[in-house]
Write a protein that holds these residues in place. Structure first.
Motif, mmCIF file in Angstrom:
data_model
loop_
_atom_site.group_PDB
_atom_site.id
_atom_site.type_symbol
_atom_site.label_atom_id
_atom_site.label_comp_id
_atom_site.label_asym_id
_atom_site.label_seq_id
_atom_site.Cartn_x
_atom_site.Cartn_y
_atom_site.Cartn_z
ATOM 1 N N LEU A 26 49.569 40.544 39.801
ATOM 2 C CA LEU A 26 49.886 40.007 38.579
ATOM 3 C C LEU A 26 48.615 40.450 37.586
ATOM 4 O O LEU A 26 47.543 40.461 38.124
ATOM 5 C CB LEU A 26 49.945 38.599 38.473
ATOM 6 C CG LEU A 26 51.338 38.102 39.114
ATOM 7 C CD1 LEU A 26 51.127 36.618 39.276
ATOM 8 C CD2 LEU A 26 52.621 38.848 38.090
ATOM 9 N N ALA A 27 48.900 40.324 36.335
ATOM 10 C CA ALA A 27 47.724 40.789 35.183
ATOM 11 C C ALA A 27 48.261 39.978 34.005
ATOM 12 O O ALA A 27 49.369 39.910 33.803
ATOM 13 C CB ALA A 27 47.342 42.218 35.073
ATOM 14 N N ASN A 28 47.172 39.539 33.193
ATOM 15 C CA ASN A 28 47.501 38.966 31.862
ATOM 16 C C ASN A 28 47.840 40.359 30.907
ATOM 17 O O ASN A 28 47.443 41.409 31.146
ATOM 18 C CB ASN A 28 46.378 38.163 31.282
ATOM 19 C CG ASN A 28 46.386 36.798 31.808
ATOM 20 O OD1 ASN A 28 47.177 36.343 32.405
ATOM 21 N ND2 ASN A 28 45.024 36.494 31.968
ATOM 22 N N THR A 29 48.744 39.991 29.836
ATOM 23 C CA THR A 29 48.885 40.892 28.915
ATOM 24 C C THR A 29 47.819 41.621 28.052
ATOM 25 O O THR A 29 47.715 42.515 27.687
ATOM 26 C CB THR A 29 50.054 40.408 27.974
ATOM 27 O OG1 THR A 29 49.407 39.231 27.209
ATOM 28 C CG2 THR A 29 51.256 40.077 28.571
ATOM 29 N N ASN A 30 46.702 40.630 28.065
ATOM 30 C CA ASN A 30 45.449 41.218 27.376
ATOM 31 C C ASN A 30 44.539 41.940 28.198
ATOM 32 O O ASN A 30 43.351 42.141 27.792
ATOM 33 C CB ASN A 30 44.963 40.031 26.482
ATOM 34 C CG ASN A 30 44.330 39.020 27.520
ATOM 35 O OD1 ASN A 30 44.660 38.782 28.702
ATOM 36 N ND2 ASN A 30 43.698 37.850 26.865
ATOM 37 N N LEU B 256 42.924 44.739 30.948
ATOM 38 C CA LEU B 256 43.071 46.187 31.137
ATOM 39 C C LEU B 256 42.987 46.372 32.666
ATOM 40 O O LEU B 256 42.344 45.999 33.426
ATOM 41 C CB LEU B 256 41.993 47.102 30.439
ATOM 42 C CG LEU B 256 41.879 48.675 30.888
ATOM 43 C CD1 LEU B 256 43.199 49.229 30.074
ATOM 44 C CD2 LEU B 256 40.477 49.047 29.947
ATOM 45 N N VAL B 257 44.023 47.225 33.174
ATOM 46 C CA VAL B 257 44.090 47.352 34.443
ATOM 47 C C VAL B 257 43.625 48.981 34.870
ATOM 48 O O VAL B 257 44.311 49.936 34.217
ATOM 49 C CB VAL B 257 45.430 47.160 35.212
ATOM 50 C CG1 VAL B 257 45.385 47.343 36.717
ATOM 51 C CG2 VAL B 257 45.807 45.605 34.854
ATOM 52 N N VAL B 258 42.604 48.875 35.949
ATOM 53 C CA VAL B 258 42.392 50.397 36.228
ATOM 54 C C VAL B 258 42.782 50.605 37.500
ATOM 55 O O VAL B 258 42.257 50.102 38.632
ATOM 56 C CB VAL B 258 40.615 50.527 36.102
ATOM 57 C CG1 VAL B 258 40.151 51.999 36.267
ATOM 58 C CG2 VAL B 258 40.281 50.242 34.587
ATOM 59 N N LEU B 259 43.447 51.659 37.654
ATOM 60 C CA LEU B 259 43.864 51.838 39.067
ATOM 61 C C LEU B 259 42.905 53.150 39.506
ATOM 62 O O LEU B 259 43.054 54.090 39.112
ATOM 63 C CB LEU B 259 45.470 52.354 39.083
ATOM 64 C CG LEU B 259 46.325 51.338 38.532
ATOM 65 C CD1 LEU B 259 47.947 52.089 38.386
ATOM 66 C CD2 LEU B 259 46.443 50.192 39.545
ATOM 67 N N PRO C 204 42.420 56.112 42.546
ATOM 68 C CA PRO C 204 43.082 56.794 43.567
ATOM 69 C C PRO C 204 42.479 56.516 45.022
ATOM 70 O O PRO C 204 41.423 56.558 45.187
ATOM 71 C CB PRO C 204 42.940 58.291 43.156
ATOM 72 C CG PRO C 204 41.692 58.207 42.187
ATOM 73 C CD PRO C 204 41.567 56.901 41.782
ATOM 74 N N GLY C 205 43.424 56.388 46.063
ATOM 75 C CA GLY C 205 43.016 56.002 47.352
ATOM 76 C C GLY C 205 42.487 54.734 47.513
ATOM 77 O O GLY C 205 42.058 54.298 48.709
ATOM 78 N N HIS C 206 42.527 53.953 46.563
ATOM 79 C CA HIS C 206 42.235 52.293 46.719
ATOM 80 C C HIS C 206 43.445 51.561 47.026
ATOM 81 O O HIS C 206 44.503 51.697 46.340
ATOM 82 C CB HIS C 206 41.503 51.906 45.502
ATOM 83 C CG HIS C 206 40.914 50.631 45.801
ATOM 84 N ND1 HIS C 206 41.507 49.510 45.593
ATOM 85 C CD2 HIS C 206 39.578 50.212 46.275
ATOM 86 C CE1 HIS C 206 40.578 48.272 45.802
ATOM 87 N NE2 HIS C 206 39.451 48.820 46.109
ATOM 88 N N ARG C 207 43.462 50.602 47.923
ATOM 89 C CA ARG C 207 44.677 49.985 48.302
ATOM 90 C C ARG C 207 44.696 48.474 47.452
ATOM 91 O O ARG C 207 43.796 47.843 47.394
ATOM 92 C CB ARG C 207 44.573 49.422 49.734
ATOM 93 C CG ARG C 207 45.912 48.998 50.154
ATOM 94 C CD ARG C 207 45.646 48.661 51.665
ATOM 95 N NE ARG C 207 46.250 47.170 51.823
ATOM 96 C CZ ARG C 207 46.025 46.456 52.863
ATOM 97 N NH1 ARG C 207 44.924 46.909 53.882
ATOM 98 N NH2 ARG C 207 46.330 45.408 52.990
ATOM 99 N N TYR C 208 45.863 48.537 46.601
ATOM 100 C CA TYR C 208 45.916 47.101 45.775
ATOM 101 C C TYR C 208 46.868 46.375 46.420
ATOM 102 O O TYR C 208 47.794 46.418 46.858
ATOM 103 C CB TYR C 208 46.484 47.705 44.370
ATOM 104 C CG TYR C 208 45.468 48.825 43.744
ATOM 105 C CD1 TYR C 208 44.488 48.381 43.112
ATOM 106 C CD2 TYR C 208 45.678 50.103 43.720
ATOM 107 C CE1 TYR C 208 43.311 49.135 42.796
ATOM 108 C CE2 TYR C 208 44.665 50.838 43.212
ATOM 109 C CZ TYR C 208 43.684 50.376 42.608
ATOM 110 O OH TYR C 208 42.698 51.204 41.992
#
Length: 110
Positions: A95-99, A101-104, A106-110
């Protein structure tokens, strides 16, 4: 008169060389294995290189373990860090709040 029963033979040249030849062959065999054997001089250098690699890897793993222990200590009830709790809850629930910023990565397990 009867002839003497014992006759002396002249030793051949090859017979005199048998003992030194066997000794030289044994020295060559042991000398070769002292240099090139598994525990010889060349093998020792390989073992020392492997020990150095493993010590480096041990240092890295020890450092990583210390970091993990520090993170786990933040999750213990007696020293619960609210930010760490929030981070783990968001990661687990995805989950994340609407305000925010999510940075994905590559190669990192979320």
């Amino acid at each position: 008169m009867p002839r003497a029963a014992t006759r002396q033979r002249k030793q051949s040249k090859f017979r005199r060389l048998i003992t030194p030849a066997i000794a030289i062959a044994a020295l060559a065999y042991f000398g070769f294995h002292a240099m090139n054997g598994e525990l010889g001089l060349v093998g020792r250098a390989l073992i020392e290189n492997r020990v150095a690699e493993l010590e480096t890897e041990l240092g890295e793993l020890t450092k990583e373990r210390q970091q993990l222990v520090a993170r786990v200590s933040l999750l213990r009830p007696e020293s619960l860090d609210p930010d760490m709790l929030d981070e783990r809850a968001r990661l687990t629930l995805n989950l994340a709040n609407t305000n925010e910023l999510v940075v994905l990565r590559p190669g990192h397990r979320y």
